[in-house]
Design a protein around this motif. Structure first.
Motif, PDB file in Angstrom:
ATOM      1  N   SER A  43       0.868  -1.168   0.000  1.00 56.84           N
ATOM      2  CA  SER A  43       0.000   0.000   0.000  1.00 56.84           C
ATOM      3  C   SER A  43       0.908   1.222   0.000  1.00 56.84           C
ATOM      4  N   LEU A  44       0.819   2.003  -1.065  1.00 60.09           N
ATOM      5  CA  LEU A  44       1.627   3.211  -1.157  1.00 60.09           C
ATOM      6  C   LEU A  44       0.838   4.364  -0.528  1.00 60.09           C
ATOM      7  N   ASP A  45       1.424   5.523  -0.451  1.00 61.63           N
ATOM      8  CA  ASP A  45       0.744   6.659   0.169  1.00 61.63           C
ATOM      9  C   ASP A  45      -0.553   6.986  -0.553  1.00 61.63           C
ATOM     10  N   ASN A  46      -1.526   7.503   0.206  1.00 69.43           N
ATOM     11  CA  ASN A  46      -2.718   8.041  -0.440  1.00 69.43           C
ATOM     12  C   ASN A  46      -2.293   9.171  -1.354  1.00 69.43           C
ATOM     13  N   TRP A  47      -3.060   9.350  -2.398  1.00 69.80           N
ATOM     14  CA  TRP A  47      -2.701  10.324  -3.420  1.00 69.80           C
ATOM     15  C   TRP A  47      -3.839  11.313  -3.588  1.00 69.80           C
ATOM     16  N   GLN A  48      -3.533  12.574  -3.404  1.00 71.84           N
ATOM     17  CA  GLN A  48      -4.489  13.667  -3.578  1.00 71.84           C
ATOM     18  C   GLN A  48      -4.249  14.310  -4.942  1.00 71.84           C
ATOM     19  N   GLU A  49      -5.312  14.501  -5.679  1.00 67.70           N
ATOM     20  CA  GLU A  49      -5.229  15.185  -6.976  1.00 67.70           C
ATOM     21  C   GLU A  49      -6.494  16.023  -7.106  1.00 67.70           C
ATOM     22  N   GLY A  50      -6.359  17.332  -6.935  1.00 69.95           N
ATOM     23  CA  GLY A  50      -7.530  18.196  -6.953  1.00 69.95           C
ATOM     24  C   GLY A  50      -8.478  17.777  -5.847  1.00 69.95           C
ATOM     25  N   ALA A  51      -9.744  17.561  -6.192  1.00 64.29           N
ATOM     26  CA  ALA A  51     -10.752  17.146  -5.204  1.00 64.29           C
ATOM     27  C   ALA A  51     -10.696  15.651  -4.901  1.00 64.29           C
ATOM     28  N   TRP A  52      -9.855  14.923  -5.609  1.00 66.22           N
ATOM     29  CA  TRP A  52      -9.821  13.466  -5.489  1.00 66.22           C
ATOM     30  C   TRP A  52      -8.852  12.980  -4.420  1.00 66.22           C
ATOM     31  N   SER A  53      -9.282  11.936  -3.699  1.00 66.69           N
ATOM     32  CA  SER A  53      -8.434  11.190  -2.769  1.00 66.69           C
ATOM     33  C   SER A  53      -8.454   9.736  -3.228  1.00 66.69           C
ATOM     34  N   ASN A  54      -7.288   9.196  -3.515  1.00 63.41           N
ATOM     35  CA  ASN A  54      -7.175   7.811  -3.958  1.00 63.41           C
ATOM     36  C   ASN A  54      -6.138   7.071  -3.125  1.00 63.41           C
ATOM     37  N   LYS A  55      -6.480   5.867  -2.731  1.00 64.94           N
ATOM     38  CA  LYS A  55      -5.493   4.959  -2.167  1.00 64.94           C
ATOM     39  C   LYS A  55      -4.715   4.393  -3.354  1.00 64.94           C
ATOM     40  N   PHE A  56      -3.465   4.042  -3.141  1.00 66.09           N
ATOM     41  CA  PHE A  56      -2.652   3.521  -4.236  1.00 66.09           C
ATOM     42  C   PHE A  56      -2.023   2.204  -3.795  1.00 66.09           C
ATOM     43  N   TYR A  57      -2.313   1.138  -4.529  1.00 67.03           N
ATOM     44  CA  TYR A  57      -1.779  -0.188  -4.235  1.00 67.03           C
ATOM     45  C   TYR A  57      -0.872  -0.657  -5.370  1.00 67.03           C
ATOM     46  N   TRP A  58       0.099  -1.461  -5.001  1.00 64.37           N
ATOM     47  CA  TRP A  58       1.048  -2.039  -5.949  1.00 64.37           C
ATOM     48  C   TRP A  58       1.081  -3.542  -5.719  1.00 64.37           C
ATOM     49  N   ILE A  59       1.039  -4.305  -6.812  1.00 64.97           N
ATOM     50  CA  ILE A  59       1.129  -5.764  -6.778  1.00 64.97           C
ATOM     51  C   ILE A  59       2.242  -6.169  -7.737  1.00 64.97           C
ATOM     52  N   ASN A  60       3.051  -7.151  -7.355  1.00 62.51           N
ATOM     53  CA  ASN A  60       4.115  -7.590  -8.250  1.00 62.51           C
ATOM     54  C   ASN A  60       4.275  -9.100  -8.206  1.00 62.51           C
ATOM     55  N   ALA A  61       4.446  -9.682  -9.379  1.00 65.14           N
ATOM     56  CA  ALA A  61       4.674 -11.121  -9.491  1.00 65.14           C
ATOM     57  C   ALA A  61       6.061 -11.514  -8.978  1.00 65.14           C
ATOM     58  N   ASP A  62       6.995 -10.566  -8.984  1.00 66.94           N
ATOM     59  CA  ASP A  62       8.368 -10.813  -8.540  1.00 66.94           C
ATOM     60  C   ASP A  62       8.470 -10.501  -7.042  1.00 66.94           C
ATOM     61  N   PRO A  63       8.663 -11.499  -6.199  1.00 69.59           N
ATOM     62  CA  PRO A  63       8.679 -11.253  -4.751  1.00 69.59           C
ATOM     63  C   PRO A  63       9.842 -10.389  -4.273  1.00 69.59           C
ATOM     64  N   SER A  64      10.880 -10.221  -5.108  1.00 74.04           N
ATOM     65  CA  SER A  64      12.014  -9.384  -4.702  1.00 74.04           C
ATOM     66  C   SER A  64      11.876  -7.937  -5.199  1.00 74.04           C
ATOM     67  N   ALA A  65      10.847  -7.650  -5.969  1.00 76.63           N
ATOM     68  CA  ALA A  65      10.680  -6.313  -6.556  1.00 76.63           C
ATOM     69  C   ALA A  65      10.252  -5.293  -5.498  1.00 76.63           C
ATOM     70  N   THR A  66      10.537  -4.045  -5.801  1.00 78.51           N
ATOM     71  CA  THR A  66      10.079  -2.930  -4.971  1.00 78.51           C
ATOM     72  C   THR A  66       9.347  -1.948  -5.884  1.00 78.51           C
ATOM     73  N   PRO A  67       8.434  -1.159  -5.318  1.00 79.33           N
ATOM     74  CA  PRO A  67       7.710  -0.187  -6.156  1.00 79.33           C
ATOM     75  C   PRO A  67       8.672   0.728  -6.898  1.00 79.33           C
ATOM     76  N   ASP A  68       8.305   1.067  -8.116  1.00 80.70           N
ATOM     77  CA  ASP A  68       9.131   1.889  -9.001  1.00 80.70           C
ATOM     78  C   ASP A  68       8.499   3.274  -9.108  1.00 80.70           C
ATOM     79  N   ASP A  69       9.256   4.314  -8.720  1.00 76.02           N
ATOM     80  CA  ASP A  69       8.733   5.688  -8.721  1.00 76.02           C
ATOM     81  C   ASP A  69       8.303   6.148 -10.109  1.00 76.02           C
ATOM     82  N   GLU A  70       9.037   5.750 -11.144  1.00 72.20           N
ATOM     83  CA  GLU A  70       8.705   6.167 -12.506  1.00 72.20           C
ATOM     84  C   GLU A  70       7.378   5.552 -12.969  1.00 72.20           C
TER      85      GLU A  70
END
Length: 159
Positions: A19-46
């Motif tokens: 679970s990444l940080d909640n993301w605010q964009e204008g009036a919107w609030s979104n939770k942000f989730y990341w799933i990866n098939a590679d157990p050694s992977a980490t979220p990619d900022d790009e």
């Protein structure tokens, strides 16, 4: 046509969830989730930035349907052959709507909107079920709080 023999299906293996940080964009609030098939992977900022840009470009979509709460959740799923981006938002009290996009493993930051009948895969459904419970428990009953809903996240781990 797929075989009716279940033994020919792939074998389910848990995937890494964060679970990444909640993301605010204008009036919107979104939770942000990341799933990866590679157990050694980490979220990619790009990739996260590209996913947010895609959603940002589609923030007008819920207004076409109406009666939404500017609250939702984004799932970016890095699979084996391709990636999926699913943006869900709550509308009409108890309905989730979504925009779906995909990208290739070779070019994970270029998302193309997908208009087929796909809803979600078995891993994405983990988040869908969690978010359904969080909406029911925090908005449709209990304290009836958007803030409490937005602060409730699926714990990081393998599912």
């Amino acid at each position: 046509m797929p075989s009716n023999d279940a033994s020919t299906l792939f074998t389910y293996a848990k995937r890494k969830f964060a679970s990444l940080d909640n993301w605010q964009e204008g009036a919107w609030s979104n939770k942000f989730y990341w799933i990866n098939a590679d157990p050694s992977a980490t979220p990619d900022d790009e990739i996260e930035a590209a996913a947010k840009a895609f959603v940002r470009d589609h923030l007008h979509v819920p207004d076409k349907e109406g009666h939404h709460y500017n609250r939702g959740f984004v799932m970016f799923h890095q699979g084996v052959r391709q990636n999926w981006l699913v943006w869900n938002w709550w509308a009409f009290d108890n309905i989730t709507s979504h925009v779906l996009a995909n990208s290739t493993a070779e070019d994970p930051t270029t998302f193309t909107e997908y208009s087929g009948p796909i809803m979600a895969c078995t891993w994405e459904m983990v988040i869908l079920e969690f978010e359904r419970r969080a909406w029911v428990e925090n908005v449709l009953s209990g304290e009836r709080s958007f803030d409490l809903y937005m602060s409730t996240h699926l714990p990081d781990g393998e599912y």
